[in-house]
Design an enzyme around this catalytic site. Sequence first.
Site, PDB file in Angstrom:
ATOM      1  CG  HIS A  25       3.931  -8.557   5.239  1.00 49.71           C
ATOM      2  ND1 HIS A  25       4.382  -9.852   5.400  1.00 49.71           N
ATOM      3  CD2 HIS A  25       5.106  -7.678   5.654  1.00 49.71           C
ATOM      4  CE1 HIS A  25       5.707  -9.936   5.591  1.00 49.71           C
ATOM      5  NE2 HIS A  25       6.109  -8.592   5.997  1.00 49.71           N
TER       6      HIS A  25
ATOM      7  CB  CYS B 191       7.763  -6.363   7.682  1.00 42.43           C
ATOM      8  SG  CYS B 191       7.748  -5.182   6.167  1.00 42.43           S
TER       9      CYS B 191
END
Length: 571
Positions: free
Chosen positions: A523, A546
């Site tokens: 992301h 992440c």
Amino acid sequence: MSGRQIKQPDGFSPKDKDINEDYYLDDIDEAGKEAYLDDEVKEEDPDYFLDDDEDKRPDFSELTEEGTARNIFEEEDPQTRNRKVKRKIKSRNKRKKGKDSGEIKTGGLKRIWIFSGSAAAALLLAYVGVSLFFTSHFSPNTKINGRDFSGRTTADVEAFLKGKVKDYELTVLEKDNKSDSIKGSDISLVYKESDAVEKELKKQNGFLWPAALFSENASEVNIEVSYNQSALESKIQDLQAVASEQTASESARPEFNGEKYVIKPEVIGTAVDMDVLNKKVSQYIAEFKPKLDMEKEKCYVLPKYTSESEEVQKACDMMNNYIKASITYTMTEPAVVDKVLISTWISADDNMNVTFNENAVRAWLTDFGDKYDTVGITRTITTPTGKTAEVSGGTYGWSIDEDTEFTALTDSIKSGETVSKEPAYYQTAAEHSATDWGNTYAEVDLTAQHMWYIVDGAVSMESDVITGVPIPEKETPQGVYDILEIQRDKTLIGETDPATGEPEYKTPVTFWMRITWTGVGFHNADWQPAFGGTLYQNPDIGSHGCVNMPYDTAEALFNSITVGTPVIMHY
């Protein structure tokens, strides 16, 4: 007789006298005529000597018996007289011949009838005499208990049987060329009087003895004996076959020879069937038989099934139907389920029921999956920079659906199917190879804090990144994964903080590309001061796991990557 001897013509036979007239043409002298007349004239019809003309017939009414006849002939001229004498002789000879022939014929037949009657009477008397003999003696070709007693009496038979009892000995033949004996004296064997032999004699018909000449009459007389039962049981227990260690028999059964199932013959063990042995020993003693072969008389415990048993053949046929199947799995190294493997999964129990071992099939499929499943295994990858790294773990790769494949495989085997196929999978990968992710994938080097997007083997885009803080709770997991979902404007929510009851974070992002269901994904991270290097090690900068990317590279990846694209993350 006196007179001139009549001379026969050349070639003349005495039997021709009556029909050859020339025989009588010679002159008949006086002495011959007188001799003939003396013997014959009295017997003949006087008219026979006269001519047919009645006027010339002499009157015989006053003639003397002999002299007058002579006068008649004397008054005749010689030629006439000779002719009449010739006729007389000829007629007399014919009559005499007929008379003699009849006498001979009648006498011969009479003698034949007398002789035939006498012979028949003699034969009848002889037959009756022999028949009466065989009412008290055994007929020809009569055997009793294996011995010929033709023409013998019941006393002869009983004397023989008594002698056998006195000297009787039973030899017991056992396996492995062993033998033992049981003597009559060992068990106090005694002959018991009975009417068994007399009954056997009464069965025959003495008057049918000729038929016995052409057929054998063999019978077994069950002679009664008495003996010490306890002594006999003791002798049986002392037999080597009974006293030694015994082995059980083995039934015939299907056996795989590498190509097909064949019947393996039964094996007769040494275990003794005591019921049969006791029965046979008693029977042999009662019949005075000299040798008892335990194998031939089936005194050993026989297997349940032999090579001829229908149950064994049916089991063999059923098992051969199973091994007709051949299933080839088209893997990097083809896996073949053939007759050799299937033969290890089928068996026949002691009742010849064929069993298909499903647990063995499942165990094989587990091993098959362990060999060809690639999820989580260690692979080797070479980065675009030339670095070689090992990567293990993750959720991407081949994973065989063993439950589904079990059903398909067993159905194929039971139907004898031949097929080539791939197994059923829970999930698949790009290709069957050591690098099963193929040539289009995203790669993250956790050590270099850099990522690449490889399309058809070439770098499509790349970017520095920030991954999770290198502590267990936040570390970015290594392994091979794939993109699970792609979503724009996603709010990332962290785990609940027990102290506050609120999520650790709520972070909105523009581009979201999920890698794991536990919350790891690519992301954009607009709040990061920079990317790459060792920034991820800073607890205030490193992520919760992440892969943080700059906005522009995150957007570029978002616009090109698809769900299912492999993601390889390694150190």
